[in-house]
Design an enzyme around this catalytic site. Structure first.
Site, PDB file in Angstrom:
ATOM      1  N   CYS A 176       0.809  -1.229   0.000  1.00  0.00           N
ATOM      2  CA  CYS A 176       0.000   0.000   0.000  1.00  0.00           C
ATOM      3  C   CYS A 176       0.840   1.277   0.000  1.00  0.00           C
ATOM      4  CB  CYS A 176      -0.954   0.007   1.185  1.00  0.00           C
ATOM      5  SG  CYS A 176      -0.279  -0.678   2.700  1.00  0.00           S
ATOM      6  N   HIS A 213      -2.885   6.065   4.733  1.00  0.00           N
ATOM      7  CA  HIS A 213      -1.467   6.311   5.000  1.00  0.00           C
ATOM      8  C   HIS A 213      -1.071   7.718   4.549  1.00  0.00           C
ATOM      9  CE1 HIS A 213      -1.127   2.159   5.896  1.00  0.00           C
ATOM     10  NE2 HIS A 213      -0.536   1.697   4.813  1.00  0.00           N
TER      11      HIS A 213
END
Ligand code: A2P
Ligand code: 11C
Length: 351
Positions: free
Chosen positions: A128, A252
């Protein structure tokens, strides 16, 4: 054509998003199979309003399956995906199990979609934190060339799975109730020591290796090189990373420092490149305090870029801040997006 699609790990944090992203995709689905461990067998989930019963994953589960979307952990992918390929299925794998195999394309469609043509049944979805960095940096690399990337990540708890996210919530509750926080998962499940994440920061994601880098940091370095340059060890772009877990549930954040080849590059040009880039959204208006934030990125397929500014000490160097939903572009959406391209390019078959 219509496709039978199996989702391996359908009950997990990424798996539930795979179901949702597949529902919203352009892929014509005739049947969906939801696979997980024996713990979830019999559980009923929904696909496009229809009940679907979760089954325990077995090699035979992949008989008559055209497309597998996998996110049940590396060991589970290692065990089942070769079985699925043997049965004629094409697999898009969200785990790290096959990413560095020579004959496995590692794909962010905005960067290296053409690599899909070389697949042998398994296509890997990158980590990711790598994916969102690629969406932000590829347009800059194409326009100005990239010499160096220095990235520090601020990674959400859900990257470690649903049970890790639950641990963050219960720790936060315990802390506010004045109780001791119980840590069983963070920084990483299999390790010896465990520390609370709530009201804390953990500079360890995945295991710490003998070279003093975490495995997450290793992934950001070598996946970047494989995706952008086609060679996981290419010296052409220097990459270094520090990966930190933060007590944010989803999305994130990344502080990225880059050095470009073409020193004439300006902040305005980079902003324009991000505006025009597929999958990227510019949120960069310091006068009005506009910049990407994790809570605003949740649920979006896009990667948000802001705080773009030139280094005041070095020519041809810039800092920026990049945020994306780690469960969507970082995982489920990139996986389904790859599957959409496979379908569109008639690549859902094993050579
Ligand atoms: P289960 O819910 O039955 O444990 P997460 O990333 O959120 O932790 O989710 C992991 C996913 O992988 C879940 O869907 C989980 O199913 C699935 N899973 C874990 N172990 C296996 C296994 N041995 N076989 C198939 N699926 C598995
Ligand atoms: C995390 N990036 O945030 C990890 C999760 O290689 O697919 C994804 C691990 C991987 O913990």
């Amino acid at each position: 054509d219509e496709y039978t699609v199996a989702i391996l790990g359908a009950t997990g944090a990424v798996g539930t998003r795979l179901i949702q992203q597949l529902e919203q995709s352009t892929i014509p689905v005739s049947k969906v199979k939801l696979l997980a461990s024996s713990r979830s067998a019999g559980k009923v989930l929904q696909f496009k309003g229809q009940d679907v019963t979760v089954e325990e994953a077995k090699p035979e589960s992949f008989d008559d399956v055209d497309l597998v979307l996998a996110s049940a952990g590396g060991a589970v992918s290692k065990k089942f995906l070769p079985e699925a390929v043997k049965r004629g299925a094409v697999c898009v794998d969200n785990t790290s199990a096959f990413r560095m195999d020579e004959d496995v394309p590692l794909v962010v469609p905005e960067v290296n979609e053409a690599a899909l043509y070389n697949h042998h049944g398994i296509i890997a979805n990158p980590n990711c934190s790598t994916i969102q960095m690629m969406v932000a940096l590829e347009p800059i690399r194409k326009a100005f060339g990239l010499k160096q990337i220095i990235v520090s990540t601020y990674q959400a708890a859900s990257g470690a799975g649903q049970s890790a996210l639950n641990e963050l919530y219960s720790e936060a509750q315990d802390y506010l109730d004045g109780k001791d926080m119980k840590a069983d998962i963070f920084p990483t499940k299999g390790d010896k020591e465990h520390y609370p994440l709530a009201f804390n920061l953990l500079p360890q994601i995945d295991v710490l290796e003998d070279n003093l880098y975490s495995h997450e940091e290793w992934k950001m370095i070598h996946e970047t090189k494989k995706i952008m340059l086609g060679d996981m060890n290419s010296p052409e772009i220097k990459v270094t990373a520090t990966c930190v877990r933060v007590p944010v549930p989803i999305s994130h954040g990344e502080s990225i420092y880059i050095e470009v080849e073409d020193k004439s590059a300006t902040t305005e040009q980079i902003q324009q490149l991000i505006k025009d880039a597929p999958g990227a959204v510019l949120q960069d208006d310091p006068k009005h305090q506009v910049y990407p934030q994790p809570i605003n990125a949740v649920g979006s397929r896009d990667t948000f870029v802001g705080r773009i500014r030139p280094d005041l000490e070095n020519d041809g160097a810039f800092n920026m801040w990049v945020v994306s939903d780690n469960l969507l572009k970082g995982a489920a959406w990139n996986t389904v997006q790859i599957a959409e391209r496979l379908v569109a390019d008639d690549l859902v078959r094993v050579k």
